[in-house]
Design an enzyme around this catalytic site. Structure first.
Site, PDB file in Angstrom:
ATOM      1  N   LEU A   1     -94.595 -32.386 183.439  1.00 52.30           N
ATOM      2  CA  LEU A   1     -95.667 -32.103 182.480  1.00 52.30           C
ATOM      3  C   LEU A   1     -95.096 -31.864 181.094  1.00 52.30           C
ATOM      4  CD1 LEU A   1     -97.929 -29.587 184.423  1.00 52.30           C
ATOM      5  CD2 LEU A   1     -98.581 -31.848 183.619  1.00 52.30           C
TER       6      LEU A   1
ATOM      7  N   VAL B   1     -91.429 -28.207 183.350  1.00 58.08           N
ATOM      8  CA  VAL B   1     -92.634 -27.894 184.124  1.00 58.08           C
ATOM      9  C   VAL B   1     -93.134 -29.153 184.815  1.00 58.08           C
ATOM     10  CG1 VAL B   1     -94.934 -26.870 184.068  1.00 58.08           C
ATOM     11  CG2 VAL B   1     -93.264 -26.255 182.331  1.00 58.08           C
TER      12      VAL B   1
ATOM     13  N   ASP C   1     -93.447 -16.120 173.130  1.00 57.87           N
ATOM     14  CA  ASP C   1     -93.372 -17.570 172.908  1.00 57.87           C
ATOM     15  C   ASP C   1     -94.777 -18.166 172.869  1.00 57.87           C
ATOM     16  OD1 ASP C   1     -92.032 -19.894 172.295  1.00 57.87           O
ATOM     17  OD2 ASP C   1     -91.419 -20.338 174.343  1.00 57.87           O
TER      18      ASP C   1
END
Ligand code: NAG
Ligand code: NAG
Ligand code: NAG
Ligand code: NAG
Ligand code: NAG
Ligand code: NAG
Ligand code: NAG
Ligand code: NAG
Length: 631
Positions: free
Chosen positions: A327, A335, A434
């Site tokens: 992804l 991911v 983040d």
């Protein structure tokens, strides 16, 4: 002592039962191993034979060499007795490469014919333990090798990360090809990944008359394809000496795989016999499988039972962590999208590399406590799995979509409320550290959900304690964080401000390809506001379809959150209230100097760059950083 078709020798040796098997093999110039239990191979380096007959050339220790050679040389180019000199040979073997981490493995192995089993000066990695940079290419090597190479080494002109090469005296291949096999049924070539962990077959056939060297590779479940992968004209008459050893040499580099041979047959002058692997393969398959799905599990983890996923399930969910399921990747890791085999549930699986010696217990405890966080705008953490050097986090998966303004505004409100929850409403203050567009996922109802919370803290712990690790992403890092290395709720607010501008303007905080005035988003918005035309910065993809008041609020609030002094920024609660329309935005001074990005102090850049060097995309980030420095 090795003479083709010398019948009386057959008789003599028949008397010496203990020598018989070996002698038969030598007399007929062939041998076959259906597994290596008790095999009298010449092993060197870290090669070993497992009790179940599996020959392990290397394990996953880095920069190692492992070799296994047949204990006696073969006479290739001698014309003793009946003048039956022949350079032809044929060999077949079954092998498997099991990488330390599913997508990175190396270096590979080489079937090798060489005058000696002393490889003086030979080095690991791309030289496979048979040559080094000074001996590479010398005609005096008298070396023939077929490399199965899982790492592209530019210095040796390797073509890609899964290739076969035919090497004569040099590891710059005479001919190479990505690993594929020809399927006779489907009449097409199918790609194979050397480091899939699956057992494969390789055949190498050389015919002296045709002067052709053929190499064929196929999955173990297939019979030998009729078309070889490589069929290369090659004259070995000046290369093969009278007496040559045959065997395997394998090496690991900065990335490592376990390299296995499961069975091997060889025939000088004729066809190699088909190896039958039934006995060895079940045991070997067990070891290989165990390695492939190997996890770290310690007693203290028992209390986290339900949150622990098995690596095998995650591996299956992502079809072996293939790139097709990727992804995205960022500072913390890659991911993957997947479907859990047991429940058919869609998940996102994040792989984070992690030094398992440091603080794992505490980290897992934190991760599990993160799993207790419940908010409709947080990506739900479902659990974790632990392997050597690697941690896998399993999240709810939500597909992305393209957004209109109503949805964007809803996303901003949702994420603001998630951050408020992390900062003020949960039992502990949780810093995200983040916040950025790529960490926000959308659910089916277009609610924004914030992912990756808490990871930054862990990342710190895994990093070298001597360097202050500034985590985050350029453009989102508050200036005081680069100075002090310490994140606060205000630095999360700063990042959220950048995210707001990004949503309103439909672009990244820094776009080096833009003109100087537009390059830094916050500058561009501020300048546009100063000249009374803040709306010129709005995302053109919205085609004017937005509520002007909301848009102005988002742009100005974005600027307010980007103030360089943390005290000047609103709190997350205030920010959420402005967005919800429960409070109105205060008047702001139009003073650029007080606003964020412009004011990143240059003297701290060394620290920042250093810490970014730990991350995969460091070059890109350094590039951006340098650009920033020039502003
Ligand atoms: C690999 O094998 C060597 C030699 O047997 C051993 O010292 C080393 O610890 C092993 N490494 C791993 C990662 O198992
Ligand atoms: C030499 O060997 C070849 C092949 O093995 C065989 O066909 C031939 O008859 C042999 N010649 C002699 C003179 O023994
Ligand atoms: C190797 O490279 C070729 C093109 O050069 C590509 O078609 C093939 O997919 C690559 N294979 C792997 C495993 O990367
Ligand atoms: C193969 O490589 C060797 C060594 O570089 C060279 O001498 C030989 O000519 C090459 N053979 C072919 C067929 O390319
Ligand atoms: C398959 O690969 C072989 C060897 O690389 C090549 O000669 C052949 O043309 C390919 N066949 C197809 C159908 O792509
Ligand atoms: C090598 O492959 C070619 C092409 O398929 C074939 O004609 C030849 O007989 C093969 N040679 C050997 C020794 O297998
Ligand atoms: C192999 O044998 C042939 C014929 O006897 C000879 O011409 C050649 O030089 C030999 N090759 C080597 C490398 O010894
Ligand atoms: C704004 O007011 C509404 C209605 O009173 C309330 O539900 C919401 O939680 C408030 N938002 C914030 C961020 O306080």
């Amino acid at each position: 002592m090795m003479i083709a078709s010398f019948k009386s020798l057959h008789f003599l040796l028949g008397l010496f039962v203990s020598l018989k098997l070996l002698a038969l093999a030598q007399e007929e110039n062939h041998f076959i191993y259906h597994g290596f239990t008790g095999a009298d191979l010449l092993l060197s380096g870290i090669a070993k034979i497992h009790p179940n007959g599996l020959l392990e050339l290397t394990n996953t220790s880095k920069r190692q060499i492992g070799r296994a050679f047949f204990p006696f040389p073969f006479q290739f180019n001698t014309s003793l007795f009946n003048n039956s000199r022949s350079l032809s040979f044929s060999t077949q073997f079954a092998f498997a490469m099991v990488p330390e981490q599913p997508t990175f493995g190396g270096q590979g192995m080489a079937f090798t014919i060489s005058p000696s089993v002393e490889f003086t000066g030979a080095v690991a990695a791309q030289y496979f333990g048979i040559l080094d940079s000074t001996s590479n290419g010398l005609p005096s090597n008298h070396l023939v090798a077929v490399e199965l190479d899982a790492v592209p080494s530019p210095d040796l002109k390797d073509i890609n990360d899964s290739h076969v090469g035919i090497d004569v005296n040099s590891l710059i291949s005479n001919k190479s090809s990505p690993v594929t096999y020809f399927s006779d049924e489907e009449k097409e070539n199918t790609s194979l990944s050397l480091i899939s962990g699956h057992v494969m077959h390789a055949w190498i056939d050389y015919d002296e008359v045709e002067k052709l060297l053929n190499v064929t590779v196929a999955p173990i479940t297939r019979t030998k394809p009729t078309l070889p992968l490589l069929s290369t004209p090659l004259d070995l008459s000046s290369v093969l000496l009278d007496s040559m050893y045959v065997g395997f040499s394998s090496s690991t580099g900065a990335v490592a795989s376990s390299h296995y041979i499961l069975g091997w047959s060889f025939n000088r002058g004729g066809q190699a016999q088909t190896i039958i692997l039934l006995v060895a393969i079940s045991g070997a398959a067990y070891i290989i499988k165990r390695k492939k799905y190997e996890e770290l599990r310690e007693d203290w983890e028992q209390e986290y039972g339900p949150q622990r996923f098995s690596y095998k399930d995650l591996y299956k969910a992502t079809t072996g962590f293939t790139d097709r399921k990727l992804l995205g990747s960022g500072g913390f890791g890659k991911v993957y999208r997947g479907v859990l085999p047991s429940s058919n549930m869609q998940v996102a699986i994040k792989k984070v590399s992690h030094d398992s010696k440091q603080g794992t217990k505490q980290f897992v405890a934190e991760i599990v406590s993160m799993g207790r966080l419940r908010h409709r705008n947080l990506v739900q953490l479902l659990g974790y799995c632990r392997r050597k050097g690697e941690l896998l986090l399993v999240y709810d998966y939500m597909p992305h979509g393209s957004l209109n303004w109503v949805q964007r505004y809803q996303v901003l409100r949702g994420v603001a409320s998630a951050l408020l929850y992390l900062h003020e409403e949960w039992e502990q203050v949780v810093l995200h550290r983040d916040v950025k567009a790529s960490n926000i996922l959308l659910d089916d109802d277009f609610n924004g959900r914030l992912g990756d919370f808490g990871l930054a803290k862990f990342y710190d712990r895994g990093a070298n304690p001597q360097t202050t690790c500034v985590v985050g992403t350029v453009g989102y890092i508050a200036p005081e964080v680069t100075r002090t290395g310490r994140a606060t709720t205000s630095s999360d607010v700063f990042a959220f401000g950048t995210f707001m501008l990004e949503m309103a303007c439909g672009r990244k905080p820094l776009e080096p390809e833009q003109s100087a005035e537009k390059m830094v988003l916050v500058d561009w918005v501020l300048d546009s506001w100063k000249i009374g035309d803040i709306l010129r910065t709005v995302d053109p993809k919205l085609e004017g379809n937005y509520v002007v008041e909301e848009m102005e609020l988002v742009l100005k609030l974005g600027l307010l959150c980007s103030f360089s002094t943390p005290q000047a920024r609103p709190s997350m609660r205030q920010t959420a209230q402005y967005l919800d329309g429960n409070a109105s935005l205060p008047e702001m001074p139009l003073d650029g100097a007080s606003i964020g990005l412009i004011a990143i102090p240059t003297q701290s850049s060394a620290v920042v760059v250093e810490s970014w060097l730990n991350e995969g995309d460091s070059l890109l980030r350094m590039g951006q950083r340098n650009l920033l420095g020039q502003l």
